[in-house]
Motif scaffolding. Structure first.
Motif: not given
Lengths: 309, 502
Positions: A153-154, A156-161, A288-291, A293
């Motif tokens: 999850i950290p 995943a797509e759109n993650n900020p880090t 959880a990689s794609k927002a 899906f």
């Protein structure tokens, strides 16, 4: 075992032999026994990066062997943030001394914030520099859980880090230490303990192309599903409480490699699918990689007949 | 003035560093730094709403159930649905089992070794096989000459541990039993949850696991074993620690303001086992959701400060100059408030409606010759946690009796394209809220304000320190190299940093 430790074992043996009233001829045997005890206890350092501690908590759920047995009979758990009595600067001393000496196993739980190093720190240093330094000196590294194995999850797509997995970190840093990945959100305690014991007693277990031990990740969830016959008979559940294969409610057991449907969770108490919940692929590299899906796709749920009760 | 840095604080969840300014052996200023950020609220944007209860559970592996609960409560509200009775009770049973797990874990495995001297087992003279095993292990570890013998229990801070060796050995025995008991509590949750940590069965509209007689019987059997442990070991051990360290009734008092959202609904629209309420400056008042804001002057974010969570934002700025923590600073009507078992117990005690709770609190206070105000302390937090654990375990059997096998535990629903909802519950560590808004049927925004966000918050926009920072200020530290007093205060809050930052 180095000569220095052999000497220290002989010294301790002399003290013990004197205590027990034995002659000096018994010294080598006592030293052997002590060496065996110490050798059996493989030193382990556990570092948490971008993690939730869920894999650590899951490890505590191991029944046989239980956590106390693991700590006193199999490994020497030199540092674990949730369990260690040591605090603050003492922790950093234990870690740096152990890393300096080498010959230890490293477990990493969580992903690494490659794009934002300050997003995970311990002891005033970034976790990424600490994992890199420790990995280079470790005998083997175990990536514990989906975050460490695949990013989770950290990452995943759109993650900020800019979070990445441990295998990705190894690639970036050209680290060649043997690396085993144990995905699962969280890991099943059996997967970790089985792997640890295998590494300690028999060496690195056979792994697949993603570094997963074949003994746990060889088969698809779907192929070992308690509802497999429902699938074969094309009996599909249309609501969460219905009997039948959960495929139309979003189950991705057909894409996920792990043995939790037959092993089950919490010492055989239950499993996701047995509890009427579709497999969300938590042990998969795609978890959880794609927002877009959805874990429980609504187009499928909404198109089914509404069933109250 | 000198400085002490305690980093990492172990035996909590996650990455916490504490910095102390010291003058004449006394803490003048304390700073709590949450040191890990993942960006869950950012990651959730644009996703399917149902993803939220699975993804937010992964905020924390110690209290995933509470995040799953807050998420489905927010979704229930946004979708205008409510679960059937079996669903409501099933959710309570999963959450209650994790409360018991979390409280036992906290006292024995996270906090107790600040008080109990585990090395006393090396001289154990009794016949208990488990303790003899630990004794042999400690001796062989020391004899083997390894650099760090008896890890992970040594090294430790030097300090004043319990001196009574019988009591120490009994506590170590209970530490080992507690490992099995918290595992059992997780098994109990799993009967209806499918898996722990990270529950499979919780959904908006109820739970996916069906209610059957065999599951009720299994849960009930495990519960009885846990009740015996809570009554015979946990509660008495907390009292023994309190008797051995009476000075900790005067340590770590903190801000003295308390907040509870209430938890464990006893009916679909009605009272909760632990009620919602607020105590500010000793005065009780009803909880108002509109008074919650999050400030970020000293947090690594560039988003606006003082926003309500329903319209909250999370824009990270890792190099913000004044900032020292990834934790935001939530405030209630601008006030610093403490959340957690102590807040729940004080709010319920103040309301006076729960006679069992009132009776138990008074029994504990009279056994220790203390007054209700003394509970606002390190030992009060441990005591409140144990009291709550016992009350909850005793209440669960009534809920099991209310289940109706064969009746549904889940109701179907439609997800509207727009709407919003707040899911307010209590995690083992305190007040937990999730706020969701829907946009075109997807998540438009998602915000979490978590127990340790309250307790370990940094200074707010006005410069007021957070609850743990206030609890540390004024503490005497006997030995700057071994600041065990500070560690005891921090751990009494049971911090969870993965939660606090998310």
């Amino acid at each position: 075992m180095s000569e220095i430790s052999r000497r220290s074992f002989l010294k301790i043996s002399a003290r013990l032999a004197a205590m027990m009233g034995l002659s000096s001829s018994a010294l080598p045997q006592i030293a052997d026994a002590l060496e065996q005890i110490a050798a059996k206890m493989a030193p382990v350092i556990w570092i948490q990066a971008q993690s939730c501690s869920g894999c650590s908590i899951s490890l505590l759920n191991s029944d046989h062997p239980g956590p106390a047995e693991i700590i006193t009979q199999y490994i020497s758990l030199l540092f674990h943030s949730n369990i260690s009595t040591t605090t603050g600067h003492q922790c950093m001393e234990v870690i740096s001394k152990t890393v300096g000496q080498g010959d230890f196993l490293l477990a990493v739980e969580g992903s690494v914030p490659r794009g934002m190093p300050n997003a995970c720190k311990m002891g005033e240093k970034t976790i990424s520099e600490q994992i890199i330094a420790a990995s280079k000196k470790a005998k083997a590294v175990i990536a514990v859980g989906t975050c460490a194995s695949f990013g989770g999850i950290p990452a995943a797509e759109n993650n900020p880090t800019g979070a990445i997995s441990i295998p990705a970190l190894f690639k970036n840093e050209s680290i060649s230490t043997p690396l085993i990945s144990l995905p699962g959100c969280p890991i099943h305690p059996d997967w970790l303990i089985g792997t640890l014991i295998h590494v300690i007693k028999f060496g690195i277990p056979p792994v697949d192309d993603k570094g997963r031990p074949k003994m746990f990740y060889k088969k698809l969830i779907h192929d070992q599903c308690p509802r497999f016959t429902d699938y074969e008979r094309e009996k599909f559940a249309k609501s969460f409480l219905e009997e039948g294969c959960l495929f139309k409610l979003g189950c991705i057991g057909a894409l996920t490699y792990a043995d939790c449907t037959i092993r089950q969770w919490n010492s055989g108490t239950n499993s996701c699918i047995r509890a009427g919940a579709p497999c969300i692929g938590c042990a998969s590299e795609h978890f959880a990689s794609k927002a877009d899906f959805a874990l429980y796709p609504r187009n499928i749920i909404n198109s089914t007949q509404q069933k109250k009760g | 003035m000198s400085k002490i840095t305690i980093d990492p604080i172990t035996r909590i969840e996650g990455h916490l560093g504490v910095n102390l300014d010291i003058e004449a052996n006394r803490v003048v200023n304390a700073y709590c730094a949450g040191e890990m950020f993942r960006g869950f609220e950012v990651i959730l944007k644009g996703r399917d709403p149902l993803d939220a209860q699975q993804i937010t559970q992964r905020i924390c592996g110690v209290c995933p159930v509470s995040h799953g609960m807050a998420s489905v409560l927010a979704q229930d509200a946004a979708f205008s649905i409510s679960p059937p009775e079996n669903g409501r009770i099933g959710r309570n049973l999963i959450q209650a089992a994790n409360y018991i797990q979390s409280h036992i874990l906290h006292f024995y495995h996270l906090a107790a070794l600040d008080f109990v001297d585990i090395t006393a087992v090396a001289n154990y003279q009794g016949t208990d096989p488990q303790l003899l095993g630990v004794k042999a292990w400690i001796k062989s570890q020391i004899a083997s000459g390894v650099p760090h013998p008896a890890a992970p229990f040594l090294p430790r801070y030097t300090g004043n541990y319990i001196e009574n060796s019988e009591l120490n050995c009994l506590a170590v025995k209970h530490y080992l039993e507690a490992l099995e008991m918290r595992t059992l509590a997780h098994k109990m949750a799993t009967i209806f949850a499918g898996k722990m940590p990270h529950v499979a069965s919780i959904m908006p509209g109820g739970i996916t696991e069906r209610i059957t007689a065999d599951k009720i019987a299994a849960y009930s059997s495990m519960l009885r074993k846990l009740q015996v442990f809570i009554n015979e070991a946990y509660v008495p051990d907390v009292l023994e620690v309190a008797k051995a360290f009476p000075e900790y009734f005067n340590q770590g008092k903190g801000c003295g303001n308390f907040l509870s959202y209430g938890v464990f609904p006893e009916s679909s629209k009605g009272k909760k086992l632990f009620p919602a309420g607020v105590i500010i400056g000793g005065k009780p008042s009803e909880f108002e959701e509109g008074k919650i804001t999050e400030e970020i002057a000293y947090s690594f974010y560039s988003s606006a400060s003082g926003l309500r969570p329903a319209g909250g934002e999370t824009v990270p700025d890792a190099s913000k100059s004044k900032a020292y923590s990834w934790i935001k600073a939530p405030r209630y009507g601008g006030q610093v408030v403490e959340v957690g078992p102590l807040a729940r117990v004080l709010v319920a005690y103040g309301k006076g409606e729960d006679t069992k709770l009132k009776g138990l609190v008074e029994k504990v206070l009279s056994a220790l010759d203390k007054k209700p105000n003394d509970l606002v302390s390190v030992l009060g937090r441990h005591g409140a946690r144990a009291i709550e654990c016992k009350l909850l375990a005793d209440r669960i059997s009534d809920w099991l009796d209310q289940l109706k096998p064969g009746e549904p535990s889940y109701s179907e629903f439609n997800v509207p394209s727009s709407g919003s909802g707040a899911g307010l519950t209590e995690a083992p560590r305190g007040a937990l809220g999730h706020w969701i808004t829907l946009k075109d049927g997807k998540i438009g925004s998602y915000q979490c304000v978590v127990p340790t966000t309250w307790n370990c918050s940094p200074r707010d926009d006005k410069g007021n320190p957070g609850p743990v920072e206030q609890a540390l200020a004024g503490t005497s530290i006997a030995d700057e190299k071994n600041p065990i007093e500070a560690a005891r205060i921090v751990r009494s809050f049971d911090p969870c940093i993965a939660c606090a930052v998310h």
